[in-house]
Design a protein around this motif. Structure first.
Motif, PDB file in Angstrom:
ATOM      1  N   HIS A  60      73.995  76.054 -32.337  1.00 40.12           N
ATOM      2  CA  HIS A  60      74.680  74.764 -32.187  1.00 40.12           C
ATOM      3  C   HIS A  60      75.831  74.911 -31.204  1.00 40.12           C
ATOM      4  O   HIS A  60      76.129  76.008 -30.742  1.00 40.12           O
ATOM      5  CB  HIS A  60      75.152  74.232 -33.541  1.00 40.12           C
ATOM      6  N   HIS A  62      79.157  74.519 -31.407  1.00 43.35           N
ATOM      7  CA  HIS A  62      80.537  74.897 -31.711  1.00 43.35           C
ATOM      8  C   HIS A  62      80.929  76.125 -30.884  1.00 43.35           C
ATOM      9  O   HIS A  62      80.125  77.035 -30.684  1.00 43.35           O
ATOM     10  CB  HIS A  62      80.716  75.185 -33.214  1.00 43.35           C
ATOM     11  N   HIS A  65      80.099  79.792 -31.313  1.00 38.58           N
ATOM     12  CA  HIS A  65      78.689  80.183 -31.202  1.00 38.58           C
ATOM     13  C   HIS A  65      78.168  80.111 -29.766  1.00 38.58           C
ATOM     14  O   HIS A  65      77.219  80.791 -29.409  1.00 38.58           O
ATOM     15  CB  HIS A  65      77.823  79.305 -32.117  1.00 38.58           C
ATOM     16  N   HIS A 139      74.489  71.036 -40.574  1.00 47.39           N
ATOM     17  CA  HIS A 139      75.864  71.300 -40.147  1.00 47.39           C
ATOM     18  C   HIS A 139      76.439  69.967 -39.659  1.00 47.39           C
ATOM     19  O   HIS A 139      75.742  68.963 -39.623  1.00 47.39           O
ATOM     20  CB  HIS A 139      75.818  72.374 -39.043  1.00 47.39           C
ATOM     21  N   ASP A 191      75.183  78.158 -38.414  1.00 47.36           N
ATOM     22  CA  ASP A 191      76.054  77.516 -39.406  1.00 47.36           C
ATOM     23  C   ASP A 191      75.280  76.410 -40.112  1.00 47.36           C
ATOM     24  O   ASP A 191      74.634  75.581 -39.468  1.00 47.36           O
ATOM     25  CB  ASP A 191      77.267  76.874 -38.722  1.00 47.36           C
TER      26      ASP A 191
HETATM   27 ZN    ZN Z   1      79.722  75.487 -36.533  1.00 48.49          ZN
END
Ligand code: ZN
Ligand code: ZN
Length: 287
Positions: A60, A62, A65, A139, A191
């Motif tokens: 994802h 974020h 990551h 998430h 996540d």
């Molecule tokens: Zn995350």
């Protein structure tokens, strides 16, 4: 499953025959590396060892990551390595292309890469003996987990009793003597809330030989409700679902930076006995 005891060892862990490297600290950086498969899951801040992995799977968008993605692509270009193959959730593909375009504009390099957007349930044949499948995770932003499957040729049951020369003769006569047997080897969650565990479409995640799963919170300092508010999994939920995991080994990751290694180990030691001996923790970078 043994932590590295000497500095000569190249990787931090070896689980079910897979050396595993990298680090994962919730909110800081996550990059989990399987060097024997040339695969990295998430890129974090792009640790040095990630650069030599040909395949990258991004869970994802974020920053902890995906932050190191341009650095990963650029460094491989700098070292004249082949362009990496990068899997990402289809829903962020355009954004990642834009991000790389901005970097190209700034540094006038090619930033060659092979970007593949996947939707949950979609498969991609990486090699004759390996395929990957994206799976749904839960998430706060668009996210995916990934399952790596091995494809192995196995002799068909009806030929099991034959001698080597008989099998060879059959094969030469053009008879199809093998079946392709597909097995989930590695699953990586990125996540996610624990909902992925009870999603019936994710059965293979719980059957993968090695499951790399987030467990951001591990003790009473944070509740299950807190974990859900942040879109994460609590170790208590993993304990509650213990009977569902058929995995040979589970590697927990993405612990909150609030914890020390001793907190994580103490919490893991309290897991139900059905999980004991199968669960380890990626604590690289923790004190
Ligand atoms: Zn995350
Ligand atoms: Zn994270």
């Amino acid at each position: 499953m043994s932590p590295s005891s000497s500095k000569k060892k190249k990787t931090i862990l070896e689980i079910e025959g897979y050396p595993i490297d990298g680090l994962s600290i919730g909110g800081h950086e996550t990059c989990v590396i399987f060097p024997s498969l040339k695969m990295a899951f998430d890129i974090g801040r792009c640790p040095q060892k990630a650069i030599s992995q040909d395949f990258l799977f991004i869970s994802h968008g974020h920053m902890d990551h995906i932050g190191g993605l341009p650095m990963y692509v650029a460094t491989r270009g700098l070292y004249k390595m082949k362009p990496p193959t990068i899997f990402i959730p289809n829903s962020i593909k355009d954004s990642v292309e834009k991000l790389l375009a901005v970097h190209r504009e700034m540094d006038q390099s090619e930033l060659k890469n092979n970007l593949i957007g996947l939707d949950a349930g979609e498969e991609f044949h990486l090699r004759k003996d390996i395929k990957v499948k994206a799976f749904k995770t839960y998430h706060g932003v668009p996210s995916l987990g990934y399952i790596v499957y091995s494809n192995k040729q196995k002799l068909k049951l009806e030929y099991l009793g034959l001698s080597g020369s008989e099998i060879k003769a059959l094969k030469l006569s053009g008879v199809e003597i093998t079946n392709t047997v597909t097995a989930p080897e590695i699953a990586f969650t990125g996540d996610t809330m624990s909902d992925f565990i009870v999603d019936p479409n994710n059965a293979d995640v719980l059957k993968a030989r090695v499951l790399v799963m987030e467990s951001t919170f591990v003790d009473n300092a944070m509740s299950i409700e807190d974990a859900r508010d942040y879109g994460h999994t609590h170790l208590f939920e993993i304990a509650n679902y213990a009977a569902k995991f058929e995995n040979k080994a589970i590697l927990l990751m993405h612990f909150s930076a609030r914890y020390k290694i001793s907190d994580v180990q103490a919490a893991i030691s309290k897991l139900p006995s059905i999980l004991s001996g199968r669960v380890s923790a990626l604590t690289q970078g923790f004190l």
